[in-house]
Design a protein around this motif. Sequence first.
Motif, PDB file in Angstrom:
ATOM      1  N   LEU A  75       0.821  -1.204   0.000  1.00 52.12           N
ATOM      2  CA  LEU A  75       0.000   0.000   0.000  1.00 52.12           C
ATOM      3  C   LEU A  75       0.855   1.254   0.000  1.00 52.12           C
ATOM      4  CD1 LEU A  75      -2.857  -0.950   2.504  1.00 52.12           C
ATOM      5  CD2 LEU A  75      -3.013  -0.709   0.021  1.00 52.12           C
ATOM      6  N   GLU A  76       1.972   1.198   0.721  1.00 48.64           N
ATOM      7  CA  GLU A  76       2.839   2.377   0.759  1.00 48.64           C
ATOM      8  C   GLU A  76       3.364   2.708  -0.632  1.00 48.64           C
ATOM      9  OE1 GLU A  76       6.075   4.051   3.722  1.00 48.64           O
ATOM     10  OE2 GLU A  76       6.810   2.290   2.656  1.00 48.64           O
ATOM     11  N   MET A 130      -0.122   3.809  -2.838  1.00 47.95           N
ATOM     12  CA  MET A 130      -0.961   4.938  -2.434  1.00 47.95           C
ATOM     13  C   MET A 130      -0.261   6.269  -2.715  1.00 47.95           C
ATOM     14  SD  MET A 130      -2.360   3.512   1.246  1.00 47.95           S
ATOM     15  CE  MET A 130      -3.513   4.850   1.533  1.00 47.95           C
ATOM     16  N   ASP A 165       1.201   9.957  -1.795  1.00 52.78           N
ATOM     17  CA  ASP A 165       1.986  10.298  -0.609  1.00 52.78           C
ATOM     18  C   ASP A 165       1.125  10.730   0.566  1.00 52.78           C
ATOM     19  OD1 ASP A 165       4.363   9.661  -1.760  1.00 52.78           O
ATOM     20  OD2 ASP A 165       4.910  11.713  -2.304  1.00 52.78           O
ATOM     21  N   ALA A 169      -2.055  10.137   1.278  1.00 46.17           N
ATOM     22  CA  ALA A 169      -2.836   9.029   1.826  1.00 46.17           C
ATOM     23  C   ALA A 169      -1.938   8.048   2.573  1.00 46.17           C
ATOM     24  CB  ALA A 169      -3.587   8.318   0.701  1.00 46.17           C
ATOM     25  N   ARG A 170      -0.734   7.801   2.023  1.00 49.98           N
ATOM     26  CA  ARG A 170       0.204   6.888   2.687  1.00 49.98           C
ATOM     27  C   ARG A 170       0.618   7.431   4.041  1.00 49.98           C
ATOM     28  NH1 ARG A 170       5.237   7.413   3.495  1.00 49.98           N
ATOM     29  NH2 ARG A 170       5.473   9.110   2.008  1.00 49.98           N
ATOM     30  N   LEU A 184      -2.206   7.068   6.501  1.00 54.59           N
ATOM     31  CA  LEU A 184      -2.413   5.686   6.935  1.00 54.59           C
ATOM     32  C   LEU A 184      -1.356   5.271   7.954  1.00 54.59           C
ATOM     33  CD1 LEU A 184      -3.876   2.993   6.734  1.00 54.59           C
ATOM     34  CD2 LEU A 184      -2.450   2.432   4.763  1.00 54.59           C
TER      35      LEU A 184
END
Length: 251
Positions: A146-147, A150, A152, A154-155, A158
């Motif tokens: 996901l990192e 996604m 930047d 949003a990452r 999260l």
Amino acid sequence: MRIGELADVVGVTTRAVRHYHHVGLLPEPERRANGYREYGLRHAVVLARIRRLTELGLGLAEVRDVLADDAGKDLVEVLTELDEDLARQEEAVRERRGRLRALLEAEGGLPAEGPVSPELAALFAGTAQLSDSPMAAKDREIMAFLETAMPDEARQQLVSSLGAVLGRPGAAARANEVYARLDALADAEPDDPRVAEAARALADCIPPELFPEIGDLDHDGGVLRAFYEDLAPAQAETIRRTLRILSEERR
């Protein structure tokens, strides 16, 4: 001069000379009666200039602009653009080296999931007590994926939310309990009564701020479908039920 002599004088290969002919950068002399092409000083001058320009980093299209009589760009303009482009590349290299240094110097070393951001590496290091769980290992792999996938912002959101959740009192113990429940379902059927219990326990571990838009997810589409296929049937059913619980509770 024959083509081999021309190439030797200028310091290129005969293959390069033929390629420059092919793309129209170097004029091709007529063949003589003996079938050979005879190159003159002008060919050597042009070829030497092509070599110098390509060694500076110009692409062949840019070299053509420089060499053309009616070039839209003069040499100074082309070289200025090249210098600016190299400056951007240097900055990108410095940023990459900075990220590499942060990874190499991170406390606890690189995680098993490979290079991740320093923030995620720190989060993994802080949850090392969960590493013996096969399901926890899958979660870490998903986080690393996901990192990468996604945006930047949003990452960062999260990773920050996960860190806040796992930093709460008793969070590690609750996570260990849920992972143990999921690991125990590795050989179970989807209708096993423990599935409902595990789904409820997992839902209770996920606060609203962690996945605020979970109600909008397609629970059987895209990435989630691939994730389900990587799990045992009972484990996949647990995740589906968990998402349904969270969707209903957050309406």
